[in-house]
Design a protein around this motif. Sequence first.
Motif, short mmCIF file in Angstrom:
data_model
loop_
_atom_site.label_atom_id
_atom_site.label_comp_id
_atom_site.label_asym_id
_atom_site.label_seq_id
_atom_site.Cartn_x
_atom_site.Cartn_y
_atom_site.Cartn_z
N UNK A 628 43.95 9.06 -23.77
CA UNK A 628 43.04 7.91 -23.74
C UNK A 628 43.84 6.62 -23.64
N UNK A 629 44.97 6.58 -24.31
CA UNK A 629 45.83 5.40 -24.19
C UNK A 629 46.48 5.35 -22.81
N UNK A 630 46.94 6.50 -22.36
CA UNK A 630 47.64 6.53 -21.07
C UNK A 630 46.73 6.13 -19.91
N UNK A 631 45.47 6.57 -19.97
CA UNK A 631 44.55 6.32 -18.87
C UNK A 631 43.68 5.08 -19.08
N UNK A 632 43.93 4.32 -20.12
CA UNK A 632 43.03 3.20 -20.46
C UNK A 632 42.92 2.20 -19.30
N UNK A 633 41.68 1.85 -18.98
CA UNK A 633 41.43 0.88 -17.90
C UNK A 633 41.09 -0.49 -18.47
N UNK A 634 40.75 -0.51 -19.75
CA UNK A 634 40.36 -1.78 -20.38
C UNK A 634 40.65 -1.69 -21.88
N UNK A 635 40.11 -2.61 -22.63
CA UNK A 635 40.41 -2.65 -24.06
C UNK A 635 39.40 -1.87 -24.91
N UNK A 636 38.43 -1.25 -24.28
CA UNK A 636 37.41 -0.53 -25.04
C UNK A 636 38.03 0.62 -25.84
N UNK A 637 37.46 0.92 -27.00
CA UNK A 637 38.07 1.97 -27.82
C UNK A 637 37.93 3.37 -27.25
N UNK A 638 36.94 3.60 -26.39
CA UNK A 638 36.74 4.94 -25.83
C UNK A 638 37.03 4.91 -24.33
N UNK A 639 37.80 5.87 -23.88
CA UNK A 639 38.20 5.93 -22.47
C UNK A 639 37.86 7.32 -21.94
N UNK A 640 36.82 7.38 -21.12
CA UNK A 640 36.36 8.69 -20.61
C UNK A 640 37.08 8.99 -19.29
N UNK A 641 38.26 9.52 -19.44
CA UNK A 641 39.15 9.72 -18.29
C UNK A 641 38.94 11.06 -17.59
N UNK A 642 37.92 11.81 -17.95
CA UNK A 642 37.70 13.15 -17.39
C UNK A 642 37.72 13.16 -15.88
N UNK A 643 38.18 14.29 -15.29
CA UNK A 643 38.39 14.33 -13.84
C UNK A 643 37.11 14.35 -12.99
N UNK A 644 35.96 14.67 -13.59
CA UNK A 644 34.76 14.88 -12.76
C UNK A 644 33.92 13.63 -12.54
N UNK A 645 34.18 12.56 -13.29
CA UNK A 645 33.39 11.34 -13.13
C UNK A 645 34.29 10.19 -12.65
N UNK A 646 34.18 9.88 -11.37
CA UNK A 646 35.05 8.81 -10.84
C UNK A 646 34.81 7.47 -11.53
N UNK A 647 33.57 7.25 -12.01
CA UNK A 647 33.28 5.96 -12.66
C UNK A 647 33.72 5.92 -14.12
N UNK A 648 34.26 7.04 -14.60
CA UNK A 648 34.77 7.14 -15.98
C UNK A 648 33.70 6.79 -17.02
N UNK A 649 32.48 7.19 -16.73
CA UNK A 649 31.37 6.94 -17.66
C UNK A 649 30.69 8.25 -18.05
N UNK A 650 29.90 8.17 -19.09
CA UNK A 650 29.05 9.29 -19.48
C UNK A 650 27.75 9.19 -18.69
N UNK A 651 27.23 10.32 -18.26
CA UNK A 651 26.03 10.32 -17.44
C UNK A 651 24.84 10.86 -18.23
#
Lengths: 799, 126
Positions: A628-651
């Motif tokens: 989560x730290x390695x893939x962080x795109x912003x300062x938010x505490x949660x980073x959904x870096x999973x490979x299946x969602x390009x938008x890095x969000x929960x659906x």
Amino acid sequence: MGLSRREFIKRTAALTAASCAGVSLTLPQAEEAQAFDADEWVRGSCRLCGVGCRVELGVKNGRPVALRGVPDSKTNFGYLCMKGMLFYKLMGHPDRLTKPLYRKSKKDKFKEISWDEALDIAAREFAKAVKTHGSDSVAYYGSGQALTEETYLFQKVMRGGLRTNNVEGNPRLCMASAVGGYLTSFGADEPIGSYADIEQATCFFLIGSNMAEAHPVLFRRVMRRKLDNKDAVKVINADPRISPTSRVADLHLQFEPGTDLALLNAMAYVIIEEGLYDEKFIGQYTTFRMGKKEEVSFEEYRSFLRDYTPERAAAICKGNITPDKIRTAARWFAKSNATMSMWTMGINQRKRGVWANNLIHNLHIITGQLMKPGADSFSLTGQPNACGGVREGGGLCHILPGHRLVKKDKLRHQVEDLWGIPRGRIPAKPGYHTMAMFTAVNQGKIKAIWINCTSPAQSLPNADLYRKGMAREDLFMVVTDIFPTKTTELANLVLPTAFHFEKTGVYGCTERRSQLTWKAVDPPGEAKPEVWIVREWALRLAKELDDPVIAKCVAPFVGKEEQYELPEAIWNEYTQKLTKGRDNDLRGATYRVLRQRPDGVQWPAPTEEWALKGGTYKKFVRGMDPLADEHAKDEKPYQFYGPAHPDKKLWIWLRPHKGPEEMPDAEFPFYLSTGRVIDQWHTASMTGRIPELMRANPYAYVEVNPRDAKRLGISPGDMILVESRRGRNLLPAKVYEGPVEGMVFVYWYDQHEDRLINRVTKDAFDPGSKEPEFKICACRIKRVSGPKVLKPYLASITT
Amino acid sequence: MLRKPIFLAALLSMGVLAACAVEKGPSSYSPSGVKADHPALSEAEKLTPCFECHKEATPELYTEWYQSGHGLDSVRCFQCHGTYENMKRVPDEAVCSVCHSGEFHRKPAGTSCWQCHPEHSFSAHK
């Protein structure tokens, strides 16, 4: 109702024959006195369910004498169920397969042959099929009980060596819908949280799971949490059947089978309409979806849910469901400090299993009941290494090791490069999924199949249909196993394998945790570890097909000592090369680290330093998950870096209610559902050979609701014909306030032809996950007679 | 072998009541590993979970177990007492250590587990 237990015993006793032939249930009298007098205790994991209890095997004079729990393990804290206590008895069991067995025709008796002969035959038959009918005429069907090293090596040889993605396994039958749910809702497979959330949760939502019997040691933690916090902790149990799990419930939602999508949407409706959702969490981390590429708004979601008012849902769900109960469940779920959902096959084994998973995840996402201690949407897995070996190790037709999709060129080429084989060697097209694979067997398209550590002849739905294919004379079938099963009955070549603690390797349990089991005792006779079998077979295949790339697949492992060095070399290749840079990064979980840890390592664990601390308790949380730290795109505490969602969000998914494939009607008026009992496991090939367990549940029953029983004149123990459009069983009745009225429930472990319930179940499957709808079909029941003497039954092998 | 049901029920009650007298005694030290003298069972009767008969033969014991943590979590009779051929009226204490290893090794020397945790109900402490 009906007969009392004592009267029932009177009736069955009067019918009792002097002996019960067929299965030996005799115990040596002095056995227990020796049980704890061990020379050494060797650590490993339990062989049975997916909880991953840590155990120690007591060994005396080279023989296993006892099992005990490991108190400092975070999975089980020392506790074991009866299966975990007793599986050591299988190691010296007289029924063990100890010599390779072969027959050219399935009509012949088996004869004992040498390993050289056996491996030559296996190589020759697979090579013949490839040369004559092409690479996709061969297949591997594996198991969530195989070690990760075994699944990894089998699939490497099949894909890289034989150039086919016909690699499947029985996890398709139990958790494929959970995989689909995690990928489509969270963008990454496997649970975010851990068992440790149980001790932090203040609301449990248990749906489609009889965890008291299927995951008893994990259920103990839920039970303890509830008993220690009677008022502060709420337990909601949603299931068409009242089970031992229901005993800890504050609220039991008993609905008709197949109506849970309406229930889940109705809970979401209440949460939205009563303003119980977490607006900030939704705004920061989520999107709403109608389809993979079709994003919709919050208002559209709200509008969609208007079809699922509690009143409408209660009318669909029936059973004991009322609008008030739905509202109560939704409020408890949303208002709790931390809510944890758990489910198993009741959700997964459905025509719309992925959707059902999505709708549970929806509840967690809209309420923000995720990421914080005690809050998680947690799928329970049924087998000890379905997650580690099959989901992570590339054991299904569409996935390669390290959660890579076969169809993605970049990912496929990564694997080819890491294996040092030419690009293009692994086909771009996924192979047959399980039901398609056995359909292809029926159609004669598959000419050679290797079945490892599982018994599809018993565990496939609509089993008679697929047993016909397995019995074809033009199909060469290899089975690797420790005992005779319903599947060895249909094999040409039966190869005896080493059992747990007779070999070394890793299991990865439900909570992303990999744990090593160290060889402690020798396998009986000529039984061998699968990794040795695959390596030697592959070397012969390379000669038969004159293909050096096949030999290249096993070249790193040639010459390795088979009990310790060989599995470690395979594990090292898999973890150091194939999981590097992937979300299931296991590079830190070396054998050296796994041997030091009392309870293994949870991935992501990219370094040994991180792994030595136990790895990652909760994914996606910065400060907790190194990725989560390695893939962080912003300062938010949660980073959904999973490979299946390009938008890095929960659906958040808009999934409508959809019933089962087959509904009861005038001809077949009952729902049939199937499941487990605590004393037996899967197809009972193991637990059926432990006298204490077999005696506790010697044969399957059909559970009938007392009101249905009264209406049909059924008393306890009466023999009942259970019949569907596909097949029939003859089972003793258990009249029990368990299944909802209009539903019957049968245990699926029994191997006897009269009681093998998968002869009756339906083989419809989820269009996304391809997981069959074992849990629901239509049947009719009829009382045939009063109680009969029944005999426990286990398949045997004739030489 | 045919068996008269009433005789069976009587045997069951007698055997188990005798066992209860030891198991349910005042808080004295209870020996462990005492072999049971369970009445003879036919092969078919052995294929019945213990609690099914004991529900009626020893309802108090059954209820204590059923309402306990062991009962809730489906810890079966045979896990502590063994099964027919190797049954112990009072279990070997070592069997407790299969699951309760930490507690087993921490308990005061010379005491049995069930001196503090009453058998079958297994409440926290007597």
